[in-house]
Scaffold this motif. Structure first.
Motif, PDB file in Angstrom:
ATOM      1  N   GLU A 102      36.292 -69.543 -48.403  1.00 48.35           N
ATOM      2  CA  GLU A 102      36.139 -69.765 -46.967  1.00 48.35           C
ATOM      3  C   GLU A 102      37.381 -69.371 -46.165  1.00 48.35           C
ATOM      4  O   GLU A 102      37.264 -68.793 -45.083  1.00 48.35           O
ATOM      5  CB  GLU A 102      35.821 -71.260 -46.740  1.00 48.35           C
ATOM      6  CG  GLU A 102      35.481 -71.642 -45.318  1.00 48.35           C
ATOM      7  CD  GLU A 102      34.183 -71.022 -44.805  1.00 48.35           C
ATOM      8  OE1 GLU A 102      33.314 -70.682 -45.617  1.00 48.35           O
ATOM      9  OE2 GLU A 102      34.073 -70.889 -43.566  1.00 48.35           O
ATOM     10  N   MET A 216      32.124 -79.693 -43.974  1.00 50.51           N
ATOM     11  CA  MET A 216      31.955 -78.249 -44.230  1.00 50.51           C
ATOM     12  C   MET A 216      31.753 -77.982 -45.711  1.00 50.51           C
ATOM     13  O   MET A 216      30.902 -77.193 -46.107  1.00 50.51           O
ATOM     14  CB  MET A 216      33.208 -77.487 -43.779  1.00 50.51           C
ATOM     15  CG  MET A 216      33.269 -77.165 -42.322  1.00 50.51           C
ATOM     16  SD  MET A 216      34.782 -76.202 -41.976  1.00 50.51           S
ATOM     17  CE  MET A 216      34.358 -74.602 -42.705  1.00 50.51           C
ATOM     18  N   TRP A 217      32.601 -78.651 -46.519  1.00 52.72           N
ATOM     19  CA  TRP A 217      32.451 -78.464 -47.970  1.00 52.72           C
ATOM     20  C   TRP A 217      31.074 -78.951 -48.436  1.00 52.72           C
ATOM     21  O   TRP A 217      30.410 -78.277 -49.228  1.00 52.72           O
ATOM     22  CB  TRP A 217      33.555 -79.202 -48.742  1.00 52.72           C
ATOM     23  CG  TRP A 217      33.174 -79.337 -50.177  1.00 52.72           C
ATOM     24  CD1 TRP A 217      33.199 -78.346 -51.118  1.00 52.72           C
ATOM     25  CD2 TRP A 217      32.626 -80.499 -50.807  1.00 52.72           C
ATOM     26  NE1 TRP A 217      32.690 -78.836 -52.309  1.00 52.72           N
ATOM     27  CE2 TRP A 217      32.336 -80.150 -52.139  1.00 52.72           C
ATOM     28  CE3 TRP A 217      32.362 -81.800 -50.366  1.00 52.72           C
ATOM     29  CZ2 TRP A 217      31.781 -81.058 -53.038  1.00 52.72           C
ATOM     30  CZ3 TRP A 217      31.809 -82.704 -51.259  1.00 52.72           C
ATOM     31  CH2 TRP A 217      31.523 -82.328 -52.584  1.00 52.72           C
ATOM     32  N   LYS A 219      28.314 -78.986 -46.980  1.00 54.68           N
ATOM     33  CA  LYS A 219      27.293 -77.984 -46.661  1.00 54.68           C
ATOM     34  C   LYS A 219      27.395 -76.771 -47.594  1.00 54.68           C
ATOM     35  O   LYS A 219      26.393 -76.266 -48.076  1.00 54.68           O
ATOM     36  CB  LYS A 219      27.466 -77.521 -45.218  1.00 54.68           C
ATOM     37  CG  LYS A 219      26.381 -76.552 -44.766  1.00 54.68           C
ATOM     38  CD  LYS A 219      26.762 -75.900 -43.445  1.00 54.68           C
ATOM     39  CE  LYS A 219      25.734 -74.901 -42.990  1.00 54.68           C
ATOM     40  NZ  LYS A 219      24.628 -75.536 -42.269  1.00 54.68           N
ATOM     41  N   GLY A 220      28.628 -76.318 -47.854  1.00 54.01           N
ATOM     42  CA  GLY A 220      28.810 -75.081 -48.630  1.00 54.01           C
ATOM     43  C   GLY A 220      28.881 -75.298 -50.126  1.00 54.01           C
ATOM     44  O   GLY A 220      28.911 -74.326 -50.894  1.00 54.01           O
ATOM     45  N   TYR A 285      29.421 -80.540 -41.329  1.00 57.56           N
ATOM     46  CA  TYR A 285      28.246 -80.320 -42.166  1.00 57.56           C
ATOM     47  C   TYR A 285      27.221 -79.440 -41.457  1.00 57.56           C
ATOM     48  O   TYR A 285      26.673 -78.500 -42.032  1.00 57.56           O
ATOM     49  CB  TYR A 285      27.638 -81.673 -42.542  1.00 57.56           C
ATOM     50  CG  TYR A 285      26.360 -81.563 -43.301  1.00 57.56           C
ATOM     51  CD1 TYR A 285      26.358 -81.117 -44.616  1.00 57.56           C
ATOM     52  CD2 TYR A 285      25.143 -81.888 -42.700  1.00 57.56           C
ATOM     53  CE1 TYR A 285      25.171 -80.992 -45.312  1.00 57.56           C
ATOM     54  CE2 TYR A 285      23.962 -81.767 -43.404  1.00 57.56           C
ATOM     55  CZ  TYR A 285      23.977 -81.317 -44.700  1.00 57.56           C
ATOM     56  OH  TYR A 285      22.796 -81.191 -45.384  1.00 57.56           O
ATOM     57  N   GLY A 288      29.232 -75.828 -40.308  1.00 65.13           N
ATOM     58  CA  GLY A 288      29.860 -75.012 -41.345  1.00 65.13           C
ATOM     59  C   GLY A 288      30.940 -74.096 -40.766  1.00 65.13           C
ATOM     60  O   GLY A 288      31.316 -73.102 -41.390  1.00 65.13           O
ATOM     61  N   ASP A 289      31.463 -74.446 -39.591  1.00 66.02           N
ATOM     62  CA  ASP A 289      32.386 -73.561 -38.879  1.00 66.02           C
ATOM     63  C   ASP A 289      33.724 -74.275 -38.681  1.00 66.02           C
ATOM     64  O   ASP A 289      33.794 -75.308 -38.010  1.00 66.02           O
ATOM     65  CB  ASP A 289      31.763 -73.212 -37.519  1.00 66.02           C
ATOM     66  CG  ASP A 289      32.701 -72.385 -36.649  1.00 66.02           C
ATOM     67  OD1 ASP A 289      33.810 -72.029 -37.095  1.00 66.02           O
ATOM     68  OD2 ASP A 289      32.306 -72.104 -35.491  1.00 66.02           O
TER      69      ASP A 289
END
Ligand SMILES: [Zn+2]
Length: 301
Positions: A102, A216-217, A219-220, A285, A288-289
């Motif tokens: 990322e 974010m994590w 989600k990814g 979440y 994701g940005d």
């Protein structure tokens, strides 16, 4: 979140802690939770940051050797699904794999993720930022660039602070601390150190940003891969999200203060309210940005 049974775990970079204290610290602790330990503490202790560049001490070498049990017991995703320490190891693997992909993307190739060590201790252990134990809770120490965590904390989180015991409740804690490691790499920790307390403080903004990074994590995470190119994790479920939100709720300043003293004093906030911590996790979440996680630019927290 559930790990794929055949995912291969990597325990390198995880040690047991040097000169460690005994096992079985009472679970009645719980002062600063998910603490971000700041430079000030280290300086108050008369530490010299240059000391941290020294070759490993005997205690550190012993600690490294003591981590052999982790390499033995934490081999696969199935181990991560059954053992809380292996879940921490596996989450660290997934979080680092995620940021390794990322960060270059988000920075247009200007920045790389730097692998960040972990000490997975029992009871207590020295750190570059003072003694690590579950009175302090898990933390990232910017002086030795290491995350310190005792998996017994998860029982405290559940029994004392009322989080669910679900896997993503635990994984969120690991991802949050690695969020601080990322902030350190991006040069963002200073503002927390200059302005640590209060509802709009640099400290609270820094903590909520780390929650957003954890989101974010989450989600990814399903895209993160082990050394063989196998996915670490199964897709996230609605229950997983509820588990993460219950952990974020449990560690809100208002919730902890209410529980400890029966009243809430925003002037002493260091991490944000339960509602804020949930909102910022969800913001990371859902978007994701990484730019959406900039709490210092947000019009409201
Ligand atoms: Zn934190």
């Amino acid at each position: 979140m559930t790990f794929n049974d055949d995912a291969q775990l990597d325990t390198s970079g995880v040690s047991r802690g040097g000169g460690g204290g005994g096992r079985g610290l009472a679970l009645g602790g719980g002062g600063g939770i998910l603490g971000l330990i700041v430079l000030v503490i280290y300086m108050l202790m008369g530490g010299n940051p240059g000391d941290l560049q020294q070759p490993p001490t005997q205690a550190e070498q012993q600690a490294q050797a003591g981590a052999g049990d982790l390499a033995e017991k934490c081999r696969t995703g199935a181990d991560a699904n059954s053992d809380p320490e292996c879940r921490v190891v596996a989450t660290r693997n997934s979080v680092q794999a995620f940021w390794r992909e990322e960060i270059p993307k988000a920075s247009g190739g200007k920045q790389q993720w730097q692998d960040t060590k972990m000490v997975l201790y029992h009871g207590q252990t020295p750190s570059g930022c003072g003694t690590a134990n579950n009175e302090v809770g898990p933390f990232y120490c910017p002086l030795d660039k290491t995350v310190y965590l005792d998996a017994a904390f998860f029982r405290i989180l559940e029994q004392q602070f009322g989080s669910s015991g679900g896997p993503l409740a635990q994984e969120y804690v690991v991802a949050h601390e690695y969020g601080h490691a990322l902030q350190d790499q991006l040069g963002l920790l200073e503002r927390a150190q200059q302005d640590p307390k209060g509802p709009e403080s640099g400290g609270v903004k820094t903590e909520l940003m780390a929650d957003c990074f954890a989101g974010m994590w989450a989600k990814g995470a399903v895209e993160s891969k082990d050394a063989n190119g196998r996915a670490f994790m199964q897709p996230l479920t609605e229950k997983d999200v509820r588990d993460a939100l219950s952990a974020a709720e449990a560690v809100g300043d208002d919730h902890i203060q209410e529980q400890a003293r029966g009243r809430v004093n925003p002037e002493s906030f260091t991490h944000g309210t339960s509602a804020q911590r949930q909102q910022w996790f969800m913001r990371g979440y859902e978007s994701g940005d990484i730019n959406q996680c900039n709490t210092f630019r947000a019009s409201r927290l």
